[in-house]
Enzyme design. Structure first.
Site, PDB file in Angstrom:
ATOM      1  N   ASN A  82     -21.589  29.499  22.616  1.00  0.00           N
ATOM      2  CA  ASN A  82     -21.058  29.132  21.142  1.00  0.00           C
ATOM      3  C   ASN A  82     -20.984  27.514  21.000  1.00  0.00           C
ATOM      4  OD1 ASN A  82     -19.254  28.210  23.192  1.00  0.00           O
ATOM      5  ND2 ASN A  82     -17.504  28.982  22.615  1.00  0.00           N
ATOM      6  N   HIS A 105     -20.520  25.200  23.230  1.00  0.00           N
ATOM      7  CA  HIS A 105     -19.456  24.252  23.905  1.00  0.00           C
ATOM      8  C   HIS A 105     -20.270  23.462  24.862  1.00  0.00           C
ATOM      9  CE1 HIS A 105     -18.562  27.693  27.106  1.00  0.00           C
ATOM     10  NE2 HIS A 105     -19.068  26.649  27.736  1.00  0.00           N
TER      11      HIS A 105
END
Length: 235
Positions: A128, A130
């Site tokens: 995602n 991160h």
């Protein structure tokens, strides 16, 4: 950003090692370190080398809340097994996942970072986008923080635990603002599952929806990717 495409993680680890070696030769003293699967081949290359870190300091990105340093899934344990037991540093800092006073621990770690400005920061990246445990929505100027892990991150990390229910739901992470203070940043990404995140990081807009897109704000970032992770890049 400088993009280095490699055939596999072994070659990627070698490229990262060369950057580390050059930094050490140019008096880099503080190394920001990451955990997870992406930097493992890099650490193996460092361990097999003659590099000496006994006059250097390491500062790690993050640690799970609730895990002791001797828990085999803690990042303290990971770093000892993959690097520190074979290549000791003069000082090695990680967040304390068992801190009884989390706000005080966040302040302590911010002070560690302020006292030990990072010369070279190693990063992986989540599916995602991160970096560290800075999940989508994290502010680009954030300092060390306690993070609630997203469902996708918990699922991705479940492979390291016996059961998904054993995966901690919170972590202490160096903030994006803290990461961006490093003089040089090296990010490793491998596999098709990271392709979307890499495209957003390199070619997408700067958005908190893709935390790693904050790296566009830094003037010395090297991204080491295999063909699969680079597959969605336009060039």
């Amino acid at each position: 950003m400088k993009i280095i495409k490699v055939k596999d993680q072994v070659e990627g680890g070698q490229k990262g090692f060369e950057i580390f070696k050059e930094g050490l030769a140019n008096d880099a003293k503080v190394f920001g370190l990451a955990t997870g699967s992406s930097p493992i081949k890099f650490y193996e290359t460092v361990v097999a080398s003659d590099l000496d870190f006994t006059n250097c300091t390491s500062v790690n990105l993050d640690e799970y809340v609730g895990l002791s340093a001797d828990n085999s899934q803690s990042y303290h344990y990971f770093m000892k097994e993959n690097l520190f037991n074979k290549k000791p540093f003069a000082k090695s800092y990680l967040p304390n996942g068992l801190a009884s006073d989390i706000p005080a621990e966040l302040k302590r770690y911010d002070q560690v970072i302020a006292d030990n400005p990072v010369d070279i920061q190693i990063l992986g990246i989540g599916q995602n986008g991160h970096i560290g445990f800075n999940e989508p929505g994290a502010a680009f100027d954030s300092n060390t923080q306690e993070v609630q892990l997203t469902e996708s991150t918990i699922k991705a990390n479940a492979r390291f635990f016996e059961n998904e229910a054993d995966v901690p739901t919170k972590a202490i992470s160096m903030g994006i603002g803290s990461i961006l203070k490093a003089k040089k940043i090296v990010l490793f990404a491998y596999g098709e599952s990271k392709a979307e995140a890499i495209k957003g990081t390199v070619e997408g807009p700067q958005t908190t929806d893709v935390p790693a897109s904050a790296l566009q704000l830094h003037d010395d970032v090297t991204i080491i990717v295999d063909e699969a992770a680079a597959s969605l890049l336009s060039k």
